[in-house]
Scaffold this motif. Sequence first.
Motif, PDB file in Angstrom:
ATOM      1  N   GLY A 105     -30.032  40.699-121.735  1.00 27.11           N
ATOM      2  CA  GLY A 105     -30.166  40.974-120.308  1.00 27.11           C
ATOM      3  C   GLY A 105     -31.197  42.050-120.035  1.00 27.11           C
ATOM      4  O   GLY A 105     -32.005  41.950-119.100  1.00 27.11           O
ATOM      5  N   GLN A 106     -31.198  43.110-120.860  1.00 25.42           N
ATOM      6  CA  GLN A 106     -32.195  44.175-120.709  1.00 25.42           C
ATOM      7  C   GLN A 106     -33.601  43.629-120.965  1.00 25.42           C
ATOM      8  O   GLN A 106     -34.560  43.972-120.263  1.00 25.42           O
ATOM      9  CB  GLN A 106     -31.881  45.319-121.680  1.00 25.42           C
ATOM     10  N   GLN A 107     -33.700  42.781-121.973  1.00 28.50           N
ATOM     11  CA  GLN A 107     -35.005  42.191-122.317  1.00 28.50           C
ATOM     12  C   GLN A 107     -35.521  41.316-121.172  1.00 28.50           C
ATOM     13  O   GLN A 107     -36.717  41.313-120.873  1.00 28.50           O
ATOM     14  CB  GLN A 107     -34.862  41.363-123.591  1.00 28.50           C
ATOM     15  N   LEU A 108     -34.615  40.599-120.495  1.00 24.62           N
ATOM     16  CA  LEU A 108     -35.017  39.711-119.408  1.00 24.62           C
ATOM     17  C   LEU A 108     -35.743  40.481-118.312  1.00 24.62           C
ATOM     18  O   LEU A 108     -36.809  40.074-117.853  1.00 24.62           O
ATOM     19  CB  LEU A 108     -33.783  39.004-118.818  1.00 24.62           C
ATOM     20  N   THR A 109     -35.175  41.606-117.876  1.00 25.49           N
ATOM     21  CA  THR A 109     -35.817  42.363-116.795  1.00 25.49           C
ATOM     22  C   THR A 109     -37.144  42.942-117.251  1.00 25.49           C
ATOM     23  O   THR A 109     -38.076  43.089-116.456  1.00 25.49           O
ATOM     24  CB  THR A 109     -34.902  43.499-116.305  1.00 25.49           C
ATOM     25  N   GLY A 110     -37.264  43.255-118.537  1.00 25.70           N
ATOM     26  CA  GLY A 110     -38.527  43.775-119.040  1.00 25.70           C
ATOM     27  C   GLY A 110     -39.618  42.724-119.079  1.00 25.70           C
ATOM     28  O   GLY A 110     -40.787  43.027-118.838  1.00 25.70           O
ATOM     29  N   VAL A 111     -39.244  41.466-119.350  1.00 26.59           N
ATOM     30  CA  VAL A 111     -40.235  40.398-119.476  1.00 26.59           C
ATOM     31  C   VAL A 111     -40.568  39.774-118.115  1.00 26.59           C
ATOM     32  O   VAL A 111     -41.740  39.572-117.775  1.00 26.59           O
ATOM     33  CB  VAL A 111     -39.733  39.308-120.449  1.00 26.59           C
ATOM     34  N   LEU A 112     -39.528  39.459-117.313  1.00 27.43           N
ATOM     35  CA  LEU A 112     -39.755  38.734-116.060  1.00 27.43           C
ATOM     36  C   LEU A 112     -39.633  39.603-114.810  1.00 27.43           C
ATOM     37  O   LEU A 112     -40.049  39.185-113.736  1.00 27.43           O
ATOM     38  CB  LEU A 112     -38.762  37.572-115.935  1.00 27.43           C
ATOM     39  N   GLY A 113     -39.033  40.766-114.915  1.00 24.62           N
ATOM     40  CA  GLY A 113     -38.789  41.590-113.734  1.00 24.62           C
ATOM     41  C   GLY A 113     -40.028  42.341-113.281  1.00 24.62           C
ATOM     42  O   GLY A 113     -40.403  43.345-113.885  1.00 24.62           O
ATOM     43  N   GLN A 114     -40.688  41.861-112.223  1.00 26.86           N
ATOM     44  CA  GLN A 114     -41.850  42.531-111.659  1.00 26.86           C
ATOM     45  C   GLN A 114     -41.436  43.308-110.409  1.00 26.86           C
ATOM     46  O   GLN A 114     -40.303  43.208-109.936  1.00 26.86           O
ATOM     47  CB  GLN A 114     -42.935  41.497-111.301  1.00 26.86           C
ATOM     48  N   SER A 115     -42.373  44.077-109.847  1.00 28.76           N
ATOM     49  CA  SER A 115     -42.056  44.896-108.677  1.00 28.76           C
ATOM     50  C   SER A 115     -41.678  44.053-107.463  1.00 28.76           C
ATOM     51  O   SER A 115     -40.936  44.495-106.598  1.00 28.76           O
ATOM     52  CB  SER A 115     -43.244  45.798-108.333  1.00 28.76           C
ATOM     53  N   ASP A 116     -42.210  42.819-107.397  1.00 28.28           N
ATOM     54  CA  ASP A 116     -41.913  41.961-106.248  1.00 28.28           C
ATOM     55  C   ASP A 116     -40.991  40.801-106.613  1.00 28.28           C
ATOM     56  O   ASP A 116     -40.899  39.820-105.866  1.00 28.28           O
ATOM     57  CB  ASP A 116     -43.200  41.431-105.627  1.00 28.28           C
ATOM     58  N   THR A 117     -40.298  40.894-107.763  1.00 31.44           N
ATOM     59  CA  THR A 117     -39.350  39.837-108.148  1.00 31.44           C
ATOM     60  C   THR A 117     -38.131  39.906-107.240  1.00 31.44           C
ATOM     61  O   THR A 117     -37.501  40.952-107.104  1.00 31.44           O
ATOM     62  CB  THR A 117     -38.924  39.981-109.619  1.00 31.44           C
ATOM     63  N   LYS A 118     -37.786  38.780-106.629  1.00 27.27           N
ATOM     64  CA  LYS A 118     -36.686  38.739-105.674  1.00 27.27           C
ATOM     65  C   LYS A 118     -35.409  38.128-106.255  1.00 27.27           C
ATOM     66  O   LYS A 118     -34.314  38.472-105.825  1.00 27.27           O
ATOM     67  CB  LYS A 118     -37.111  37.931-104.441  1.00 27.27           C
ATOM     68  N   ALA A 119     -35.553  37.186-107.211  1.00 29.27           N
ATOM     69  CA  ALA A 119     -34.354  36.484-107.669  1.00 29.27           C
ATOM     70  C   ALA A 119     -34.531  35.967-109.090  1.00 29.27           C
ATOM     71  O   ALA A 119     -35.648  35.658-109.513  1.00 29.27           O
ATOM     72  CB  ALA A 119     -34.020  35.326-106.735  1.00 29.27           C
ATOM     73  N   PHE A 120     -33.400  35.898-109.814  1.00 31.56           N
ATOM     74  CA  PHE A 120     -33.310  35.216-111.098  1.00 31.56           C
ATOM     75  C   PHE A 120     -32.329  34.052-110.934  1.00 31.56           C
ATOM     76  O   PHE A 120     -31.217  34.235-110.437  1.00 31.56           O
ATOM     77  CB  PHE A 120     -32.763  36.133-112.200  1.00 31.56           C
ATOM     78  N   ILE A 121     -32.732  32.859-111.353  1.00 27.36           N
ATOM     79  CA  ILE A 121     -31.797  31.739-111.502  1.00 27.36           C
ATOM     80  C   ILE A 121     -31.501  31.626-112.984  1.00 27.36           C
ATOM     81  O   ILE A 121     -32.417  31.414-113.787  1.00 27.36           O
ATOM     82  CB  ILE A 121     -32.395  30.436-110.965  1.00 27.36           C
ATOM     83  N   VAL A 122     -30.235  31.778-113.374  1.00 30.79           N
ATOM     84  CA  VAL A 122     -29.857  31.892-114.783  1.00 30.79           C
ATOM     85  C   VAL A 122     -28.824  30.817-115.130  1.00 30.79           C
ATOM     86  O   VAL A 122     -27.841  30.639-114.412  1.00 30.79           O
ATOM     87  CB  VAL A 122     -29.263  33.283-115.090  1.00 30.79           C
ATOM     88  N   PHE A 123     -29.066  30.089-116.233  1.00 32.13           N
ATOM     89  CA  PHE A 123     -28.093  29.162-116.781  1.00 32.13           C
ATOM     90  C   PHE A 123     -27.737  29.621-118.191  1.00 32.13           C
ATOM     91  O   PHE A 123     -28.621  30.001-118.974  1.00 32.13           O
ATOM     92  CB  PHE A 123     -28.645  27.732-116.848  1.00 32.13           C
ATOM     93  N   ALA A 124     -26.434  29.583-118.524  1.00 34.85           N
ATOM     94  CA  ALA A 124     -25.966  29.930-119.870  1.00 34.85           C
ATOM     95  C   ALA A 124     -25.422  28.674-120.537  1.00 34.85           C
ATOM     96  O   ALA A 124     -24.829  27.814-119.881  1.00 34.85           O
ATOM     97  CB  ALA A 124     -24.880  31.001-119.795  1.00 34.85           C
ATOM     98  N   SER A 125     -25.613  28.566-121.863  1.00 37.76           N
ATOM     99  CA  SER A 125     -25.218  27.331-122.545  1.00 37.76           C
ATOM    100  C   SER A 125     -23.707  27.205-122.700  1.00 37.76           C
ATOM    101  O   SER A 125     -23.194  26.093-122.766  1.00 37.76           O
ATOM    102  CB  SER A 125     -25.903  27.239-123.913  1.00 37.76           C
ATOM    103  N   HIS A 126     -22.978  28.326-122.755  1.00 33.23           N
ATOM    104  CA  HIS A 126     -21.513  28.252-122.786  1.00 33.23           C
ATOM    105  C   HIS A 126     -20.924  29.642-122.530  1.00 33.23           C
ATOM    106  O   HIS A 126     -21.638  30.658-122.553  1.00 33.23           O
ATOM    107  CB  HIS A 126     -20.982  27.667-124.101  1.00 33.23           C
ATOM    108  N   LEU A 127     -19.617  29.708-122.316  1.00 29.90           N
ATOM    109  CA  LEU A 127     -18.965  30.957-121.931  1.00 29.90           C
ATOM    110  C   LEU A 127     -18.835  31.954-123.080  1.00 29.90           C
ATOM    111  O   LEU A 127     -18.678  33.146-122.857  1.00 29.90           O
ATOM    112  CB  LEU A 127     -17.561  30.662-121.383  1.00 29.90           C
ATOM    113  N   HIS A 128     -18.903  31.461-124.326  1.00 30.69           N
ATOM    114  CA  HIS A 128     -18.672  32.351-125.473  1.00 30.69           C
ATOM    115  C   HIS A 128     -19.860  33.272-125.746  1.00 30.69           C
ATOM    116  O   HIS A 128     -19.828  34.034-126.711  1.00 30.69           O
ATOM    117  CB  HIS A 128     -18.367  31.521-126.731  1.00 30.69           C
TER     118      HIS A 128
END
Length: 970
Positions: A105-128
């Motif tokens: 999760g921390q890595q995600l904001t570092g790679v995709l999180g820009q100053s004007d990023t408004k939203a993340f659409i996230v899918f996870a492969s399973h609950l575990h």
Amino acid sequence: MVKSFQYIYNDEHSLNQFIQEHGIDQYPSLLIQAFVGDSPLAVIKGLQRHINRILPRGTLIGCNSNGQVIGGSIVSEIVLSFTIFEVTVIESLLQERSGSSKQLGQQLTGVLGQSDTKAFIVFASHLHLGVQEFLEGVSERGDEIVIAGGVSSDLPDKRPTYVFTNDEITSEGFVTASLSGEELKIHSHSIEEWQEVGPVFTITKAKGNILGEINHVKPIRLLDTYLGERFVSALPDSSIEFPFLLRRENEKVAVYIMNVLPDGSVELSHGVTEGDTVSFGFVDVRDSIRSTTKLLSRLKRHPVETHFVYNCVARRRYIRDVTNQELSFFNQVSPLTGFFSYGELGGTGGKPKLMAHSLSYLGLSESVREPIRDMKIDFQLTPEADVMMSLTHLINTAEKDIKELTQNIQISEEYYRSLFDNNTDFVYSTDLNGRFNSLNPSFMKTFGYTREEILGKSALNFIREEDAVRVRRHFYRAMDGREQYYDLPIASKKGEVNFFQIKNIPITVDGKCVGIFGIGRNVTKERQFEKKITQLAYYDGETDLPNKMKFREIVDEHIQRAKKKKRQLAVLFLDMDRFKMINDTLGHFVGDVIIKELSQRIQGILPKGAYLGRFSGDKFTVLLTKEVNGTTISGITQDILETVQAPFSYQGKEFYISVSIGAGIYPQDGEETADLLRNADSALNWAKSKGGNNTVYFSRDMEEEITRKVEMEAHLRRAIEKQELFIAFQPIINIQSQSLIGCESLLRWQHPSWGLISPGEFIPLAEETGLIHDIGKWVLVESCIQLKEWIDRDAGKFYISVNVSARQFQHPTFLNDVEEALAISGLPAEYLCLELTETIMLHDASRTIDAMKSLADLGVKLAIDDFGTGYSSLSYLKHLPLHILKIDRSFVQNMSDHTPDVAIVQSISTMGKGLNMKVVAEGVETPGQLELLKQLGCDFAQGFLIERPMPLEKMNTFLTKMHLVTNLDI
């Protein structure tokens, strides 16, 4: 503009046809969501290849799912959603778990999180995967980024579930699409409504996600006791129906059982600690419907351009009819897509979370849509929903009565047996005459009576006489098979009165009602809190008048009555003229005092049946409901004008205010509340434009003008990027030498359908809507670039003059905008002249002077435009770093040998010389005017005699013929 297309995938050929038919491949900014149901790995990889061949620039994310949404309907086929954007930037990232989910999760904001990023659409492969930990990592940086999405649904045969992008796929990770851009507007919401059922338990042994003991008992034993063998044998799937509700930091988090361990412990979807308290949770269908209705009502008023829902499979499984209606309503707003998941991701910035039995909603727009007026939101409670609600309301009632009730609601007695044994709410039953025949311990504890004092007595003996008719009505409706919900004040044996929420439910045996169940909960504190919240939400804090929201409700209610009785209503919009001057000069405290007195004065002269509201700031609204006609409206508005004009006193000083009034009449000026209010407000704007202190009635001419204004604003917002705006140049000459000394940049708009639009029409609109800042900045940059180009090619050395509106000048970044324009163009500052209006001095004079001095320090020339028509003070002029005075055209055009205008022009010329300024005469149209200006000592001239404003090509031709100066003499 954001637009979506949905498609049920069959094969590559039909996919290609669909894309070509809708022109989807023409858009560079394209988000593709793929919900592939229970498709195996080979099918997913084939889909990836097809999309990459046909749409190589599209950004793909997808996952397995248990029910796909297309056009507001649930289907089992593969669904593809194509969402096109004009300016939003889309990026994707697939992360395979190899260590900590929080680190991902921390890595995600570092790679995709820009100053004007408004939203993340996230899918996870399973609950575990540790989804909650992943979300905590995403939110750790504190960015206000909306998160929406879901967890891939389990497949029937325990096959792996996948998430994927264009080129990657994993069964152990997350996939994310980021949406970035200043113009992107996000509307997100999460609907998760839980009701606690059964007792509260304490966790006595736990480590991370492993729950070892509850109340010192193995979880499986406790689940078997309270939920029955059937529930335990169906774990972990059955956990989605009755998850644990974990109480933490004043919120309840739904926690699934992920796995049953051999020793009777269970693995949970969230980490827990010893000492945490949990209870069983069950979805509250009625609250869920209420929450969805509120969301849909907001969307109806402010519709988005496209939206997605990520919905829990439990909603599809247990309240399918309600869910189908919900999706259908959403699809009436704009095209809807999404999928059903085993956990929904929601929340903004601070605390995104993994939810259960919920809906995670994401709406997207790049422009503003008109409200939807013909959409009716009316959920129909189906038998399926009634069953679920009956179960919710009857949880914890006596086991004997549940055995009878299960014949009607068809729920296994064993399955829910122990949940009904204990209840902190009071529970009772009556016969068909309303006499008590059973009570639970909470009833006696709540009211202080013994069982003997209650049993066999009529329930009406224990309530107030004035409530008896209402209670009897609810009792009879319950006997007819309709569940009843109402609030009731009830006194205890000691006389203490509390408010209780009562639910009456029919007891049915062999299809006949044999009695009534009652469940009561003490809601005294909640009602007190709700009353306070209602006051804050619906009434203005300073005047106690209905606010905008409450006033709309009042108008709604009276329109419904007026429709039936065929009566007229009138809405008045009141706005205080020049009230801002009081706030600016005396302070907001004095302004608030006057607002209170104003409201009291107006209330004092209104007739019966009139309602006064405070719409905002110094704007009030009045609804007239009785004897509404032209005479009464005229009389009331005249009374308001007179009462407002009476002086206001504060600390021994008197102040005078006037008011502008706009009137709209139902039904001719609007049959719906929104139309009536909008039209009355339009009439108010006309009243203010006429100078104020008057009343204007709405007319259809105004409506046409408003419609054009709205359309023009929408077109104006796109005019720069569509290259519809251009600059015309009007030369300014040195009167003595007849040489070019400068030129003025004049903004023009060539619309493809409307033709050349007058600046007098669109520039005030740009001012009103705030577009003037971006448009003015564009003109500034383009003008500087063009002059630098002329200078570089030796077309001459002259200054360029750019008009600056008061609103643009007051913008906090204006000085930076000027510096940026000079830097981009490379134009020396002394070649730029900014033309300011005299009205700029009305807005915070000291700040204005400081700003002008900062501009002069850059080397920029400053001119006062239309001099002589505004409010300039000579005492100000001598302190301002001005270089040019421009005489308004009205004085020049009326000049002749014997008119006062000659004296005015001569005075301004003399004053300019005394202040070491150059004087420009605008509007020169005849040789006689030019000669007279020369005699009067005016320096420069501009007007049709010299040249009309010219497009760039004609200006280039003019420069090749004109005798040019070689230096700037300003």
